[in-house]
Design an enzyme around this catalytic site. Sequence first.
Site, PDB file in Angstrom:
ATOM      1  N   SER A 119       0.868  -1.159   0.000  1.00 14.32           N
ATOM      2  CA  SER A 119       0.000   0.000   0.000  1.00 14.32           C
ATOM      3  C   SER A 119       0.907   1.211   0.000  1.00 14.32           C
ATOM      4  O   SER A 119       1.733   1.367   0.893  1.00 14.32           O
ATOM      5  CB  SER A 119      -0.880  -0.031   1.256  1.00 14.32           C
ATOM      6  OG  SER A 119      -1.448   1.246   1.485  1.00 14.32           O
ATOM      7  N   ARG A 177     -35.083 -37.967 -14.138  1.00 13.88           N
ATOM      8  CA  ARG A 177     -34.434 -36.646 -14.203  1.00 13.88           C
ATOM      9  C   ARG A 177     -35.199 -35.765 -13.232  1.00 13.88           C
ATOM     10  O   ARG A 177     -36.430 -35.643 -13.348  1.00 13.88           O
ATOM     11  CB  ARG A 177     -34.464 -36.041 -15.614  1.00 13.88           C
ATOM     12  CG  ARG A 177     -33.670 -34.713 -15.675  1.00 13.88           C
ATOM     13  CD  ARG A 177     -33.543 -34.135 -17.071  1.00 13.88           C
ATOM     14  NE  ARG A 177     -33.107 -35.141 -18.016  1.00 13.88           N
ATOM     15  CZ  ARG A 177     -33.229 -35.008 -19.351  1.00 13.88           C
ATOM     16  NH1 ARG A 177     -33.754 -33.916 -19.860  1.00 13.88           N
ATOM     17  NH2 ARG A 177     -32.837 -35.969 -20.142  1.00 13.88           N
TER      18      ARG A 177
END
Lengths: 463, 463, 463, 463
Positions: free
Chosen positions: C292, C332
């Site tokens: 930073s 399904r």
Amino acid sequence: MPSPTPPPDAIDVGLLSPVTVGHDDAVTDDAVLAALVTAEVALARAYGSLGAAPADAVDEIETAFGWEGAARGCRAHGLSATALAGAAVAGGNPVIPLVGAMRERVSPGAAAWLHRGATSQDILDTALLIVARDAAVRVSASLRHAEVLLRSLARAWRDEPAAARTLTQHAVPTTIGLRAAGWLRGVRRAGARLDESRRSLPAQLGGAAGTGAALLAHLGSVEAVTGLRAAFATETGLAAASVPWHTERWPVTELGDALVQAIDAVGKIAADVATLSRTEIGELAEGAGGGSSAMPQKRNPASSVLIRSAALRAPQLGATLHLAAALAVDERPDGAWHAEWPTLRELIRLALGAAAHAARLVETLHVDTDAVTRNLAATRGLIVSERIAVVLTPLIGADRVREVVAAAGRGDDLGALIGSLPEAAGLDIDALLDPAAYTGLAGAFVDASRLLAEGGEDQEGAP
Amino acid sequence: MPSPTPPPDAIDVGLLSPVTVGHDDAVTDDAVLAALVTAEVALARAYGSLGAAPADAVDEIETAFGWEGAARGCRAHGLSATALAGAAVAGGNPVIPLVGAMRERVSPGAAAWLHRGATSQDILDTALLIVARDAAVRVSASLRHAEVLLRSLARAWRDEPAAARTLTQHAVPTTIGLRAAGWLRGVRRAGARLDESRRSLPAQLGGAAGTGAALLAHLGSVEAVTGLRAAFATETGLAAASVPWHTERWPVTELGDALVQAIDAVGKIAADVATLSRTEIGELAEGAGGGSSAMPQKRNPASSVLIRSAALRAPQLGATLHLAAALAVDERPDGAWHAEWPTLRELIRLALGAAAHAARLVETLHVDTDAVTRNLAATRGLIVSERIAVVLTPLIGADRVREVVAAAGRGDDLGALIGSLPEAAGLDIDALLDPAAYTGLAGAFVDASRLLAEGGEDQEGAP
Amino acid sequence: MPSPTPPPDAIDVGLLSPVTVGHDDAVTDDAVLAALVTAEVALARAYGSLGAAPADAVDEIETAFGWEGAARGCRAHGLSATALAGAAVAGGNPVIPLVGAMRERVSPGAAAWLHRGATSQDILDTALLIVARDAAVRVSASLRHAEVLLRSLARAWRDEPAAARTLTQHAVPTTIGLRAAGWLRGVRRAGARLDESRRSLPAQLGGAAGTGAALLAHLGSVEAVTGLRAAFATETGLAAASVPWHTERWPVTELGDALVQAIDAVGKIAADVATLSRTEIGELAEGAGGGSSAMPQKRNPASSVLIRSAALRAPQLGATLHLAAALAVDERPDGAWHAEWPTLRELIRLALGAAAHAARLVETLHVDTDAVTRNLAATRGLIVSERIAVVLTPLIGADRVREVVAAAGRGDDLGALIGSLPEAAGLDIDALLDPAAYTGLAGAFVDASRLLAEGGEDQEGAP
Amino acid sequence: MPSPTPPPDAIDVGLLSPVTVGHDDAVTDDAVLAALVTAEVALARAYGSLGAAPADAVDEIETAFGWEGAARGCRAHGLSATALAGAAVAGGNPVIPLVGAMRERVSPGAAAWLHRGATSQDILDTALLIVARDAAVRVSASLRHAEVLLRSLARAWRDEPAAARTLTQHAVPTTIGLRAAGWLRGVRRAGARLDESRRSLPAQLGGAAGTGAALLAHLGSVEAVTGLRAAFATETGLAAASVPWHTERWPVTELGDALVQAIDAVGKIAADVATLSRTEIGELAEGAGGGSSAMPQKRNPASSVLIRSAALRAPQLGATLHLAAALAVDERPDGAWHAEWPTLRELIRLALGAAAHAARLVETLHVDTDAVTRNLAATRGLIVSERIAVVLTPLIGADRVREVVAAAGRGDDLGALIGSLPEAAGLDIDALLDPAAYTGLAGAFVDASRLLAEGGEDQEGAP
């Protein structure tokens, strides 16, 4: 260690759950059994209050099973959670055998008013919410206790500067009071949510499929059924729902969400305390427990560890409640309802334990100001590098500011570097580098947080 | 199929998410980028509104980035979500490169007022809640649309008897209207919760560690910072928080809980519709889509399937938000905050899609009354066995009632069995066996549910 | 920042997912689309390899859609993921419109061999596992890279003593090498599990309901269908399943479990690095990124933070896959299958990003031996209090040992306290208090861990 | 109902957990206590086996605490899980008070060999895995029982045609045998995974921070410690780990994954049975329990409901184990380890109950062939519409095929429609429309599934 051995049928007496031990008597299976009995008695009383059931039948039921003392009534009658649990498997829920057992224990005339027109789900949902309500009162009390303590803590340390840490690294100064104020706001909000949820927990009474058809068959008029449903809610102390909610499960998920939020709030405290108790940091210490005779250097943040164990488990329990709600197909679902029961109980139990530990943790929390001061100085002034940039940039430009702080980052003395700048001649360098002078609105934010917690005007969340 | 190919950098254009396709433009990365820019511009405007920032600097910023049109501003300036995403890795968040890019695009005088005193988290939290707020408005609109339709549905079918099912089996009659009323209550409650949450979403502005120190350094007084924070909230249209909430994450979890609750509510509808659309049941059918040219017998409940796919995912996303809240250590946590962003976005996206599909599903829902009637008769009268027990028990005792219904359960004609009972001589057997005459308070419950939904007095949850 | 703006239809280009940016091109929707096309082409090739499909039809299909280059084929033909996503809503999956689009792009003679006898699920399951397989190869490569680096790290620091911490507190010494060895074992095990899972991912080919009926109708014999299924697996490079697995979803959950385990393993590394990088601890630092400029004292453990953000999300994604498996009703299911797709993709994506960051993190990890030494001394010798108890108890008894260490815990000099004990006259106190002399089997455990990782005999888990 | 009331300290006797009642005695707190004692005794025996501990000390310990009968030893000595649970709170785990209590119950000479060189985590991890191993043996037995039954079921109904359903709708025919074969494969795979995981569960022995330093101090050589660690594993019957795994938690997560997979596999069965037991479908019925005397038409799929309640809960419990693994920071984490204990126990418990119910469910499962046949005919032939398309398309083209089936979809007689087609003159229409003649490879797939389950060559997952 005292001698009573638990029966072989007790699956869980808390051996693997230190966070809840000593805090969970409101949610034992015995407590659930008592609540089931309470719900059945409440229904008889509700019929009685309408004048539908004969007073002596209701009296007999109350006398037998102990209104205001259902637990004692169970013991007197040998109604055991273990036996009911075993008998519950065939039908899939414990209410079926319970009703049978209760009816056997009263005269036929009274038996006819037991479970009249109700379905198992009416009794089980109501009982679980009675248990939840009673337990939530205790959770709320712990949260309120923690809140009072946090308010004091925030005031006491309102102006004590300490390193704020972002992404594990010292960033800028904050104050210990502001950290406590954050905890306070979290606990307060969670407590308010839990209270709101707790007060709205509705009784359940709808009969086999939530139409109240059997109730109507027994009572003869819609008005009478409506009256019975209201009376039942009154007897149980739960809220009255205008319509049965058999497969609309938001009362359960909203409660679950509030419980998880409460655990989150104390989990955040525990995360901070555990971190700030680290050997190298040492700013905080739990005042109670956690010592090790073999390793006296250890001051284990025992309550924080336990609270965190709850905080890591609670969200997934809450998720299961939501899944059950979303899958509540038909007029009673094929598994989702059953998945709720132990999940909700465990979530309440975690909230009971975590909140109680949090109150105790805050009560005994020790601040080591030497460590706080030492840590603040650990970056040799760079903890106020943001301030230096604000002050120096107009004087020397951003590029040179970066050079100065970078040099300090490599080890040069920050004060000397600034002192050597002609442009900074007029600055009070000691004041500039004083962390206590760069805590921004920390004090004001503490005051605002305390005001909120004292019931002052809450702007939070106001549109 | 039209031709524009997505760029290789688009991970997700909806190919695996049919439930949200067409409903997710409010939550794209472009929308997030626009909200990030909006938050930065709002901060400059807030400085301007206090007289702290020169009007021409604020004007320049607004003109450059397009207040009320941040998305266009981004495009005009080549601010691309893809590029920002790539630049975000080093620092771990996209605000750092965004601020750099924005500053490059204005004069130094204006650049000084961009991001002034703020931290990345201020901008990112605010932007995500702007996106969330805008999206929640749409979710609410879909829920409200569904609510209106469900109110009509409940009224239209208020008295249509249908089999109620518990644990997959026919239990007693209910009505189609009562089932719709249940859906209505769930959707309404979820909508109210979401609206409440949405309106209280707070802006974030606290600086590096939530103390507002840099803001104070720039503005000089606590009052000015307080004013700036209020102005920033106003500019963003979010609620004003009295204190920054960097690591008190209930605004996020409360929103998350409300979104999950909304998805639960429509998930329950979808579960019922999918079940009642089964080939053998056929009581309901989605009116749109779902057909198969190869297998014309199929009437796939396509919207229900998609809604259910969201409902199975949402609870675990909500759990992640809670975990992040509980683990929000320090003044910015080491991972928990970052875990929130995509999780919250995905949860909002699911709510957008699920709610929109739910409204459409309800709008086009087809009731096959022939199937309803056929199913009601499937147990040859036993669907009212509960009623028979209520009526006959006083006449012939519980044991003989059990014999009668058991015989019917084995196939004997129930009406004939009852007709042959001397004690039942006076009974109107056809009426006794009529499911439509045993729907209890279904109609009254529909009315109560509709009243609630029309804004009438809501007893639900009242203590 | 370069200028190409993503299209409005890209929901996710990575803006909110820094942990995966740059690592996710294997799992984009374009990659999925290419895999869908690959699966369709593979089926045609499989028919061709049996001699069932005419060679020119197969050639036409391959030429049109680009075997070994399906992505290019898509682009050439304007098959766009965005368009397919939109067209997928009605039927609920993208294969339906894809087949239509592909058939339009070839002659009728070739079109007849596209998707012949298959169902959407065959293609979508196969495609997702192709994507998963290809991505898992990359995850494995990152894990293996990390493994090699960790092996070196463990060797390099095999004997470097450091404080071990339990429940946040210094306990006894360990070595940096042993810590690395633990990471190594975790990564190695996860890599092995992932490789095993990856190699067993099966192709899917069963037709409308997994009976292969249409395949049989087309091919005429069970043997031919069996041959086709085997050829299809070969063409896709996936494993051959002896039976379709449409609703037996363990291939998906086992893969999911392995991916979560991989993320856990690197999550543990990230947790340690983030903790040991804390300003006050400072034993480790990530060598890349995280700086930073405004706050040069910060050395953010950026990769650790990002990895942790993935580690907090992955378990709940894995849970969703299991839920989908448990709810895979019928041939399904009505939502569970659809819930898998985006969940599996996101889980793979997280594994790609987390593993890549982990390799880089280890590669650039910096050990600050000064900090390590300083921390070891922080408890002024008490870090070996366990050893002192072992050595002194036989000499002076447990009670007096406790007194000695307690006095040291209060601040007395531990060496002097022991030196003043007559019974301890013969002891080499400096050696006794040397942490480096109390690291137990750390070196041996490092060697054993490295041996395992080099493919030596693995006793772990052997019965 | 028998009379023994549980003590007030039993939180959970199963009242809210009907799925596990009667199946959970392997995982009670008493069983955990016995395993803790077993682990401590095993350590003393291991020292004895090396000749390090005097034989009489080891004998005294064995005699006191009952090797091969630790539960009896606990009772004889008044070691109660309840008391330990209470004593565990301060230190956060029950081993600390247990060691104290055990030492009090033997001579000082023997006491010196209790817990020698070990840490609480060594004992607790080892004990939990002893409990897990013993319980997993039972889960495996239930799964194997189910497997045998499913193999028979698949064979018995190998060729019985039934409607296959996708997205809730009849698609094409399948066979009951193939459905059972799918269940068989799922159960078999899960059983194999569980057996593999169970056999590799490793003992834990590493001392305070996993370096074995105190063990080395007591034993004097690396070889001796290595020997002790091996002997300890042998005594406990667990696998030997080459290195302690204190914070590398894959043994726990792999077990957890296998347990969830087992529950998924039986959850899929339960989902199918619950669905196919619906009143309108009625193809299957559970043979035991689930009846309702009041509503004899109900044949509740009680076991399926209970299994599903477990299947909805298990995935989130598994997720918590993974989270704990990913957050296992340091040499013992600050909460993550504690979160594992109750979670793992509950997951094992669910697997015990769900697997036992599944075996019973399959054993008593009733197939109603009348219902199967009736349902197959429900779409009046359209269940073979896919076949009709395959057969007729070459004769009349796809467009006219669509017209035919669409007409049938509107209610026309399908056979007559086809019979009226001149091009179809030669077709045996009855055979064409016979569902039994369109089950594809169902029989072959059943055979392959049964072969796998009989230990035949498993191609599944082979590359």
